[in-house]
Structure formats: structure tokens, C-alpha cells
Design a protein around this motif. Structure first.
Motif, PDB file in Angstrom:
ATOM      1  N   ASP A  77      13.340 -19.787  48.587  1.00  0.00           N
ATOM      2  CA  ASP A  77      12.707 -18.707  49.350  1.00  0.00           C
ATOM      3  C   ASP A  77      13.710 -17.758  49.992  1.00  0.00           C
ATOM      4  N   ILE A  78      14.870 -18.280  50.330  1.00  0.00           N
ATOM      5  CA  ILE A  78      15.876 -17.489  51.042  1.00  0.00           C
ATOM      6  C   ILE A  78      17.241 -17.727  50.408  1.00  0.00           C
ATOM      7  N   LEU A  79      17.978 -16.665  50.176  1.00  0.00           N
ATOM      8  CA  LEU A  79      19.386 -16.768  49.780  1.00  0.00           C
ATOM      9  C   LEU A  79      20.222 -16.072  50.839  1.00  0.00           C
ATOM     10  N   VAL A  80      21.211 -16.776  51.369  1.00  0.00           N
ATOM     11  CA  VAL A  80      22.189 -16.152  52.260  1.00  0.00           C
ATOM     12  C   VAL A  80      23.507 -16.109  51.507  1.00  0.00           C
TER      13      VAL A  80
ATOM     14  N   LYS B  31       6.803 -14.338  43.339  1.00  0.00           N
ATOM     15  CA  LYS B  31       6.475 -13.070  43.988  1.00  0.00           C
ATOM     16  C   LYS B  31       6.709 -13.106  45.492  1.00  0.00           C
ATOM     17  N   SER B  32       7.838 -13.685  45.868  1.00  0.00           N
ATOM     18  CA  SER B  32       8.246 -13.695  47.267  1.00  0.00           C
ATOM     19  C   SER B  32       9.692 -14.166  47.352  1.00  0.00           C
ATOM     20  N   GLY B  33      10.332 -13.821  48.458  1.00  0.00           N
ATOM     21  CA  GLY B  33      11.706 -14.258  48.664  1.00  0.00           C
ATOM     22  C   GLY B  33      12.436 -13.323  49.603  1.00  0.00           C
ATOM     23  N   HIS B  34      13.609 -13.756  50.028  1.00  0.00           N
ATOM     24  CA  HIS B  34      14.417 -12.936  50.928  1.00  0.00           C
ATOM     25  C   HIS B  34      15.889 -13.171  50.593  1.00  0.00           C
ATOM     26  N   ILE B  35      16.585 -12.097  50.260  1.00  0.00           N
ATOM     27  CA  ILE B  35      18.016 -12.165  49.956  1.00  0.00           C
ATOM     28  C   ILE B  35      18.773 -11.505  51.099  1.00  0.00           C
ATOM     29  N   VAL B  36      19.671 -12.274  51.703  1.00  0.00           N
ATOM     30  CA  VAL B  36      20.505 -11.768  52.795  1.00  0.00           C
ATOM     31  C   VAL B  36      21.945 -11.730  52.304  1.00  0.00           C
ATOM     32  N   ASN B  37      22.522 -10.545  52.257  1.00  0.00           N
ATOM     33  CA  ASN B  37      23.906 -10.371  51.819  1.00  0.00           C
ATOM     34  C   ASN B  37      24.794 -10.083  53.023  1.00  0.00           C
ATOM     35  N   ILE B  38      25.840 -10.901  53.191  1.00  0.00           N
ATOM     36  CA  ILE B  38      26.761 -10.663  54.297  1.00  0.00           C
ATOM     37  C   ILE B  38      27.779  -9.614  53.870  1.00  0.00           C
ATOM     38  N   SER B  39      27.623  -8.418  54.391  1.00  0.00           N
ATOM     39  CA  SER B  39      28.584  -7.349  54.167  1.00  0.00           C
ATOM     40  C   SER B  39      29.558  -7.367  55.342  1.00  0.00           C
TER      41      SER B  39
ATOM     42  N   ARG C 146      16.943  -3.867  47.114  1.00  0.00           N
ATOM     43  CA  ARG C 146      15.710  -3.656  47.896  1.00  0.00           C
ATOM     44  C   ARG C 146      14.765  -2.701  47.172  1.00  0.00           C
ATOM     45  N   GLN C 147      15.313  -1.589  46.687  1.00  0.00           N
ATOM     46  CA  GLN C 147      14.461  -0.613  46.022  1.00  0.00           C
ATOM     47  C   GLN C 147      13.830  -1.191  44.754  1.00  0.00           C
ATOM     48  N   GLU C 148      14.558  -2.022  44.067  1.00  0.00           N
ATOM     49  CA  GLU C 148      14.053  -2.596  42.816  1.00  0.00           C
ATOM     50  C   GLU C 148      13.028  -3.703  43.038  1.00  0.00           C
TER      51      GLU C 148
ATOM     52  N   ARG D 244       7.817  -4.180  44.426  1.00  0.00           N
ATOM     53  CA  ARG D 244       7.200  -4.735  43.220  1.00  0.00           C
ATOM     54  C   ARG D 244       6.947  -6.239  43.299  1.00  0.00           C
ATOM     55  N   TYR D 245       7.856  -6.971  43.978  1.00  0.00           N
ATOM     56  CA  TYR D 245       7.763  -8.433  43.941  1.00  0.00           C
ATOM     57  C   TYR D 245       7.764  -9.091  45.320  1.00  0.00           C
ATOM     58  N   SER D 246       7.671  -8.296  46.365  1.00  0.00           N
ATOM     59  CA  SER D 246       7.688  -8.818  47.739  1.00  0.00           C
ATOM     60  C   SER D 246       8.946  -9.635  48.038  1.00  0.00           C
ATOM     61  N   ILE D 247      10.065  -9.209  47.445  1.00  0.00           N
ATOM     62  CA  ILE D 247      11.355  -9.833  47.721  1.00  0.00           C
ATOM     63  C   ILE D 247      12.104  -8.916  48.684  1.00  0.00           C
TER      64      ILE D 247
END
Length: 247
Positions: free
Chosen positions: A84-87, A132-140, A169-171, A175-178
């Protein structure tokens, strides 16, 4: 929104922001899978999580190898049925003046800071699209916004992470609630400065040690805020500086 029962994958989980984030997400009820190259620290993390009643999966993970990322995520899905989540936290910062031509360090930064982010995201995205769900967190980094001498290559990798996050995010979001979030910390008291080998930057390293820097837990809390926000809300970017940091 609660993240209780959610499955979170964290890269670079053996120290610093990754370690603190694993603990924070676990305390909030998430099942945590943490990968890194230093497995001894991962076992310590697993013990801490289990001590507070959480569930953890840890294992060796080299984000510069796509097969490692795919295998690690597949193990997570096999164990818990979802991701569900990627950090995307793994990173290094061997700052150096470009004229010193530390090519090996440039290559390593590109491999870890940029390609590692791409590989880990590529490993989770098919699963997130399917559910059709998820959250990607990128540490910049603040270095993804502010360029400074001796940071040209490091800043370039972090600019790329910030740009990649927005493109992702735009992609994927509509479309997929990510959802996708870029976290941009200023100076944080972690082991990151230990990767600097350029002797001419010794004064810089010492000055950051004297600063009232952010703690890894501060960034973990920012991540927790983003992933715990309601489904209709996409926290795109969070920039966090120490109060005393000017740039």
C-alpha cells in the motif's frame, strides 16, 4: 484516514530517516517491510517493531539492482497480499567539487539516488495499479530546489527525484488512485554526511554538525502526515528545513 493494517515498504531502512519511518508507521498500525544492505541493523529494527506489537519483514536489499527490488516486493506481497505504501528512502550524499572528478561517486549517486528510486517504484506500481490504490513517497531534498557548490551532481539527482515524483503523480493519481509525495528535507542529523570523502569539504561537514538540525523522527512524522491524509487529499510536496537553515 488510518493506515492501520496497511502494508508499507521502506528502502534504506537500516538507519536514519528509513529506520525512524519504519518505527513511526508501525506505531500507527502499518505492517512494515524494511530493506537495506546492512542486515544487522534491520534485525534490530524488526525486534523493536515486534516489541511494540507490530509486524515486520526485513531483508537485504540493494536498490541499484532491479531484480532485488522486484524480489523484495514480491516477498512482501506473498506474505501480506498487498503493498500500500512505498517510502523510497535509500540515498547517499558524497558531495564533492566537480573539478575533483570523483566519477565513481557520481555513478554511485545516480545508481542509488535516482535509478534506485525508479527500480523500487517499478516494483510496486503494478501491484498498486491492480488494486487501484497506493501511496509512493520519494525522499528528495532541499537540494532538489537549491543548488550549491560541491553539490552539483547530488542536487541533479534530487532535482530528478522531485521531477519524477510530479510526473508519477500526473500519470497515476487520477487514473489509479495512487498518490505520490515528494519529501524535501533540509539538514537532518543522520549518517548522510559520512559518505563525503572530499577533504576540502571538512569545514562544511563540521558546520552542519554544529547546526540545530532536524531529527530523523521529524521527517518520519512528515511522511506519516502525508500517508495518513484522507483519500481525496494528495500531499504532493513537503519541504522541511531546520529553523536555523537559511538556504
Amino acid at each position: 484516514m488510518t493506515i492501520e493494517g496497511k502494508v508499507a515498504v521502506i528502502t534504506g531502512g537500516s538507519s536514519g530517516i528509513g529506520y525512524a519511518t519504519a518505527l513511526a508507521l508501525s506505531k500507527a498500525g502499518a505492517k512494515v517491510a524494511a530493506g537495506a544492505r546492512r542486515t544487522d541493523r534491520l534485525e534490530q529494527l524488526k525486534a523493536e517493531i515486534e516489541k511494540i506489537g507490530g509486524e515486520a519483514l526485513v531483508g537485504r536489499l540493494d536498490v541499484t539492482k532491479k531484480a532485488d527490488c522486484d524480489s523484495f516486493v514480491n516477498d512482501v506481497v506473498k506474505k501480506w497480499g498487498a503493498v500500500d505504501i512505498l517510502v523510497n528512502n535509500a540515498g547517499l550524499m558524497p558531495l564533492s567539487f566537480f573539478k575533483n572528478l570523483k566519477v565513481d561517486e557520481w555513478d554511485r549517486m545516480v545508481d542509488v539516488n535516482l535509478k534506485g528510486v525508479l527500480y523500487a517504484a517499478a516494483a510496486v506500481v503494478p501491484h498498486m495499479i491492480a488494486q487501484k490504490s497506493g501511496h509512493i513517497v520519494n525522499i528528495s531534498s532541499i537540494a532538489g530546489r537549491v543548488v550549491f557548490p560541491a553539490g552539483s551532481v547530488y542536487c541533479a539527482t534530487k532535482h530528478a527525484v522531485t521531477a519524477f515524483s510530479e510526473g508519477l503523480r500526473q500519470e497515476l493519481s487520477q487514473r489509479y488512485s495512487i498518490r505520490v509525495t515528494a519529501i524535501e528535507p533540509g539538514v537532518v542529523d543522520t549518517e548522510l554526511n559520512n559518505t563525503i570523502t572530499d577533504a576540502s569539504l571538512q569545514k562544511f561537514v563540521e558546520s552542519t554538525k554544529q547546526m540545530a538540525a532536524l531529527h530523523a523522527e521529524d521527517i518520519a512524522n512528515a511522511i506519516l502526515f502525508a500517508v495518513g491524509s484522507p483519500p481525496h487529499m494528495n500531499v504532493n510536496e513537503i519541504m522541511v528545513r531546520p529553523t536555523v537553515q537559511e538556504r
